[in-house]
Design a protein around this motif. Structure first.
Motif, mmCIF file in Angstrom:
data_model
loop_
_atom_site.group_PDB
_atom_site.id
_atom_site.type_symbol
_atom_site.label_atom_id
_atom_site.label_comp_id
_atom_site.label_asym_id
_atom_site.label_seq_id
_atom_site.Cartn_x
_atom_site.Cartn_y
_atom_site.Cartn_z
ATOM 1 N N LYS A 83 0.949 -1.298 0.014
ATOM 2 C CA LYS A 83 -0.153 0.119 -0.179
ATOM 3 C C LYS A 83 0.913 1.285 -0.027
ATOM 4 N N MET A 84 1.785 1.100 0.870
ATOM 5 C CA MET A 84 2.474 2.459 1.048
ATOM 6 C C MET A 84 3.629 2.556 -0.239
ATOM 7 N N LYS A 85 4.020 1.516 -0.978
ATOM 8 C CA LYS A 85 4.609 1.552 -2.224
ATOM 9 C C LYS A 85 3.821 2.352 -3.411
ATOM 10 N N LEU A 86 2.334 1.911 -3.201
ATOM 11 C CA LEU A 86 1.508 2.570 -4.458
ATOM 12 C C LEU A 86 1.603 4.013 -3.983
ATOM 13 N N VAL A 87 1.459 4.397 -2.760
ATOM 14 C CA VAL A 87 1.236 5.689 -2.562
ATOM 15 C C VAL A 87 2.444 6.594 -2.831
ATOM 16 N N THR A 88 3.753 6.140 -2.602
ATOM 17 C CA THR A 88 4.874 6.960 -2.972
ATOM 18 C C THR A 88 5.228 6.646 -4.532
ATOM 19 N N ASN A 89 4.871 5.837 -4.935
ATOM 20 C CA ASN A 89 4.862 5.730 -6.384
ATOM 21 C C ASN A 89 3.817 6.634 -7.232
ATOM 22 N N LEU A 90 2.818 6.705 -6.674
ATOM 23 C CA LEU A 90 1.887 7.708 -7.219
ATOM 24 C C LEU A 90 2.418 8.942 -7.543
ATOM 25 N N VAL A 91 3.307 9.553 -6.387
ATOM 26 C CA VAL A 91 3.601 10.836 -6.198
ATOM 27 C C VAL A 91 4.974 10.860 -7.142
ATOM 28 N N LEU A 92 5.727 9.822 -7.004
ATOM 29 C CA LEU A 92 6.744 9.830 -7.802
ATOM 30 C C LEU A 92 6.725 9.951 -9.394
ATOM 31 N N GLY A 93 5.726 8.849 -9.646
ATOM 32 C CA GLY A 93 5.496 9.100 -10.954
ATOM 33 C C GLY A 93 4.958 10.506 -11.625
ATOM 34 N N LEU A 94 4.047 11.072 -10.822
ATOM 35 C CA LEU A 94 3.439 12.455 -11.254
ATOM 36 C C LEU A 94 4.679 13.465 -11.225
ATOM 37 N N ASN A 95 5.399 13.484 -10.479
ATOM 38 C CA ASN A 95 6.602 14.122 -10.383
ATOM 39 C C ASN A 95 7.405 13.991 -11.760
ATOM 40 N N ARG A 96 7.517 12.735 -12.041
ATOM 41 C CA ARG A 96 8.344 12.294 -13.135
ATOM 42 C C ARG A 96 7.760 12.995 -14.456
ATOM 43 N N ALA A 97 6.214 12.740 -14.732
ATOM 44 C CA ALA A 97 5.507 13.342 -15.522
ATOM 45 C C ALA A 97 5.430 14.743 -15.735
ATOM 46 N N ALA A 98 5.612 15.487 -14.675
ATOM 47 C CA ALA A 98 5.466 16.687 -14.657
ATOM 48 C C ALA A 98 6.621 17.389 -15.130
ATOM 49 N N LEU A 99 7.921 16.830 -14.878
ATOM 50 C CA LEU A 99 9.183 17.091 -15.352
ATOM 51 C C LEU A 99 9.345 16.779 -16.654
ATOM 52 N N ALA A 100 8.766 15.896 -17.274
ATOM 53 C CA ALA A 100 8.695 15.487 -18.662
ATOM 54 C C ALA A 100 8.068 16.574 -19.296
ATOM 55 N N GLU A 101 6.687 17.292 -19.078
ATOM 56 C CA GLU A 101 6.031 17.998 -19.583
ATOM 57 C C GLU A 101 6.854 19.376 -19.435
ATOM 58 N N GLY A 102 7.404 19.354 -18.280
ATOM 59 C CA GLY A 102 8.097 20.979 -18.246
ATOM 60 C C GLY A 102 9.193 21.230 -19.309
ATOM 61 N N LEU A 103 9.888 20.046 -19.295
ATOM 62 C CA LEU A 103 10.928 19.889 -20.394
ATOM 63 C C LEU A 103 10.649 20.101 -21.753
ATOM 64 N N ALA A 104 9.555 19.189 -22.118
ATOM 65 C CA ALA A 104 8.801 19.425 -23.454
ATOM 66 C C ALA A 104 8.337 20.827 -23.793
ATOM 67 N N PHE A 105 7.800 21.544 -22.640
ATOM 68 C CA PHE A 105 7.356 22.762 -22.861
ATOM 69 C C PHE A 105 8.628 23.711 -22.856
ATOM 70 N N ALA A 106 9.603 23.691 -22.395
ATOM 71 C CA ALA A 106 10.808 24.454 -22.639
ATOM 72 C C ALA A 106 11.337 24.197 -23.835
ATOM 73 N N GLN A 107 11.374 23.107 -24.253
ATOM 74 C CA GLN A 107 11.979 22.722 -25.786
ATOM 75 C C GLN A 107 11.092 23.549 -26.792
ATOM 76 N N GLN A 108 9.567 23.464 -26.641
ATOM 77 C CA GLN A 108 8.870 24.373 -27.541
ATOM 78 C C GLN A 108 9.152 25.940 -27.483
ATOM 79 N N LEU A 109 9.473 26.296 -26.345
ATOM 80 C CA LEU A 109 9.853 27.647 -26.193
ATOM 81 C C LEU A 109 11.268 28.139 -26.465
ATOM 82 N N ASP A 110 12.012 27.099 -27.010
ATOM 83 C CA ASP A 110 13.285 27.347 -27.619
ATOM 84 C C ASP A 110 14.361 27.752 -26.431
ATOM 85 N N LEU A 111 14.067 27.126 -25.022
ATOM 86 C CA LEU A 111 14.869 27.305 -24.018
ATOM 87 C C LEU A 111 16.082 26.257 -24.029
ATOM 88 N N ASP A 112 17.181 26.471 -23.647
ATOM 89 C CA ASP A 112 18.278 25.580 -23.411
ATOM 90 C C ASP A 112 17.733 24.494 -22.490
#
Length: 273
Positions: A157-186
């Motif tokens: 149970k605890m692993k699923l809770v921690t993995n939920l937050v961890l996975g969303l952190n990873r997805a948020a980072l992916a979206e942020g970097l993709a957004f930065a690439q679209q904005l022509d940021l380094d």
């Protein structure tokens, strides 16, 4: 077997996690369905018959049940299951084994196999507290911290809770970097700024460079986290709207061929049409 600790140790499942556990614990026997990965154990029975304590490092609860169902176990033996599985199934397995005099701990790991090799993971253990204490030395050999979180099933149970937050952190980072690439940021500078900002999460240290360089050599496979997200949704009585979006992203990445790649490949579900 000593009442203070487990004397002999074996591993069932010699993938990324199982191989790392063997190296850190010094376990002498390891079995895997892939014969090339087996260590001093041509058959799973060699491990179960020889070892007082057995770590299971397997893909899911169904495989755990199949392996244990075929095993000859003996009273007093301790099974330590690192599998990220169904909490209800793991609690049921614990009860069934206890009726046979066999101890079961669902000892889930927060962190990758690479982090385990650096002794930088958290282990969350469900099961009898006294049995947990007998196994503490084994967990301490590869964990930065070990926490007993309740009866059988609680580690899962605890692993699923921690993995939920961890996975969303990873997805948020992916979206942020993709957004930065679209904005022509380094992107290298963007990652550095993110690390210095209030947006920081440890996932940036482990997955940021992999996303930027598209080095998806697996530390933890994307398909495994998709399995975890489905388990979260099945276990929850509440809607998990962010996890639902995350599941769709992971399914798209898997359909694009990234299922066996590192879970940082979720960024490709955003970058690729």
């Amino acid at each position: 077997m000593s009442e203070s600790k487990v004397n002999s140790l074996g591993i069932i499942g010699m993938g990324l996690m199982g191989g790392a556990v063997m190296k850190m614990t010094g376990a002498g026997l390891g079995w895997d369905a892939d014969a090339a990965r087996c260590v001093n154990a041509p058959a799973a029975s060699d491990v179960f018959e020889s070892c007082d304590g057995v770590f299971l490092c397997l893909p899911n609860s169904d495989v755990v049940r199949a392996v244990l169902g075929a095993a000859t176990l003996r009273p007093g033996q301790i099974i330590m299951d690192t599998t990220t599985g169904d909490p209800r199934e793991m609690a049921a397995i614990g009860a069934e084994l206890l009726a046979r005099g066999v101890h079961y701990l669902d000892a889930t790991v927060s962190g990758s196999s690479a982090q385990l090799l650096q002794q930088d993971v958290l282990v969350m253990v469900g099961g009898d507290a006294a049995v947990f204490e007998r196994c503490r030395d084994w967990f301490a050999s590869f964990a930065r911290e070990v926490i007993h979180v309740g009866p059988c099933g609680s580690g899962a149970k605890m692993k699923l809770v921690t993995n939920l937050v961890l996975g969303l952190n990873r997805a948020a980072l992916a979206e942020g970097l993709a957004f930065a690439q679209q904005l022509d940021l380094d992107l290298t500078q963007t990652l550095d700024v993110l690390r210095r900002s209030m947006a920081y999460s440890r996932i940036m240290d482990t997955k940021g460079e992999k996303m930027i360089t598209q080095d998806f050599t697996p530390q933890a496979k994307l398909s495994q986290h998709l399995k975890d997200v489905r388990l979260m949704q099945a276990a929850s009585k509440l809607p998990l709207p962010l996890s639902e979006t995350h599941r769709r992203l992971l399914e798209k990445a898997e359909a694009l061929g990234y299922g066996e790649a590192d879970n940082s490949a979720v960024i490709q579900a955003i970058l690729e049409p």
